[in-house]
Design an enzyme around this catalytic site. Sequence first.
Site, short mmCIF file in Angstrom:
data_model
loop_
_atom_site.label_atom_id
_atom_site.label_comp_id
_atom_site.label_asym_id
_atom_site.label_seq_id
_atom_site.Cartn_x
_atom_site.Cartn_y
_atom_site.Cartn_z
N PRO A 2 14.71 -37.24 9.14
CA PRO A 2 13.61 -36.65 8.39
C PRO A 2 12.87 -37.70 7.57
O PRO A 2 13.48 -38.56 6.94
CB PRO A 2 14.30 -35.65 7.46
CG PRO A 2 15.74 -35.95 7.52
CD PRO A 2 15.97 -37.10 8.41
N GLU A 3 11.58 -37.60 7.60
CA GLU A 3 10.74 -38.43 6.74
C GLU A 3 10.28 -37.56 5.57
O GLU A 3 10.74 -36.44 5.41
CB GLU A 3 9.56 -38.97 7.57
CG GLU A 3 10.02 -39.68 8.84
CD GLU A 3 8.90 -40.23 9.69
OE1 GLU A 3 7.84 -40.56 9.13
OE2 GLU A 3 9.06 -40.32 10.91
N HIS A 108 30.83 -31.33 12.51
CA HIS A 108 30.06 -32.27 11.69
C HIS A 108 29.52 -31.64 10.41
O HIS A 108 28.57 -32.13 9.83
CB HIS A 108 28.92 -32.86 12.52
CG HIS A 108 29.39 -33.57 13.74
ND1 HIS A 108 30.14 -34.73 13.69
CD2 HIS A 108 29.27 -33.28 15.06
CE1 HIS A 108 30.43 -35.11 14.93
NE2 HIS A 108 29.92 -34.25 15.76
N ARG A 127 25.66 -37.96 12.93
CA ARG A 127 25.71 -39.42 12.99
C ARG A 127 26.26 -40.05 11.70
O ARG A 127 26.55 -41.24 11.67
CB ARG A 127 24.31 -39.98 13.31
CG ARG A 127 23.89 -39.65 14.73
CD ARG A 127 22.49 -40.15 15.03
NE ARG A 127 22.45 -41.58 15.30
CZ ARG A 127 21.33 -42.23 15.62
NH1 ARG A 127 20.19 -41.58 15.69
NH2 ARG A 127 21.37 -43.51 15.85
#
Length: 291
Positions: A2-3, A108, A127
Amino acid sequence: MPELPEVETVKMGLAPAMAGRRFTKVVTRRGDLRVPFPPHFAERLTGRKIEKLWRRAKYLLAELDNGETLVIHLGMSGRMSVYAEGKERKLGQYVYEQAPANAGQGKHDHVVMETDAPARIVFTDHRRFGLMTLVDTDKLDEDKLFKGLGIEPLSKEFDAAYLDRVLKGKRTPIKSALLDQRVIAGLGNIYVCEALFRAGISPKRLASTIPGKRTPALLRDIKAVLADAIKAGGSSLRDYAGADGALGEFQHRFAVYGREGEPCGRKSCKGIVRRIVQAGRSTFYCPKCQR
DNA sequence: ACGAGAACCTGTTTGC
DNA sequence: TGCAAACAGGTTCTCG
């Protein structure tokens, strides 16, 4: 992942479940994220009220009532999911689904937080480039996560004079300069590509050749692309979704990002979108109308 | 001091 | 079909 616009969207989705609410229960499920959890992380959160929920660069910040601030970064693949406890519920403008029995139990899912909204919030990041930690609120600016950060691109302090000044001495391509969080905090790969397209500037051009005549257009287009993306609820690629599960829509409006080989969308431009690699990241641009 | 490249980690897509 | 390589929205460390 996400930006700035996606983090802003997540913040809005979390607000009804977090802002002004109190943590009733926190469970951490694995701590080897980019930054390990601080000691007694869950205990320090439990019972605390969230005084303020805000964003700085790509960080989400929850200011607590004990002088600490919960800091969250979603990395590339981080995600926050909000569920209503009990039955489906409308909180603010969002409708949250009832929490499935296994919410927060996934491979996760690293942190599960409950608040008195009542809501269950699950932080998932396969990740593990993301992080969650606690920082003293009055020492936020000195913390190593924040002290090097550049200007907020949507602030009024981000103006042509600032942009001129920071680009002037840079020997690096404008694409890399705009990605540098010490220069402008919050832009990422998508929105740098899109802003350069809108401004008609080649990503390969050296940053130091921009200051002067081309600065106003670049400044305007950085702000515009971010504002447009926030309005559209961010971009949903792969698994990204807003906190209420809704998908952002801005990915349908990409002019160049992810469009290698497709015709340039600018009218009367016959260019074909190209993909190159700069500083290890994909850059998408139209070689014909970006100069 | 600055910039490029690698590393971090897992999952999905692409190509042979 | 199967396997390996390439690639993914970010940040930080190392090396030249």
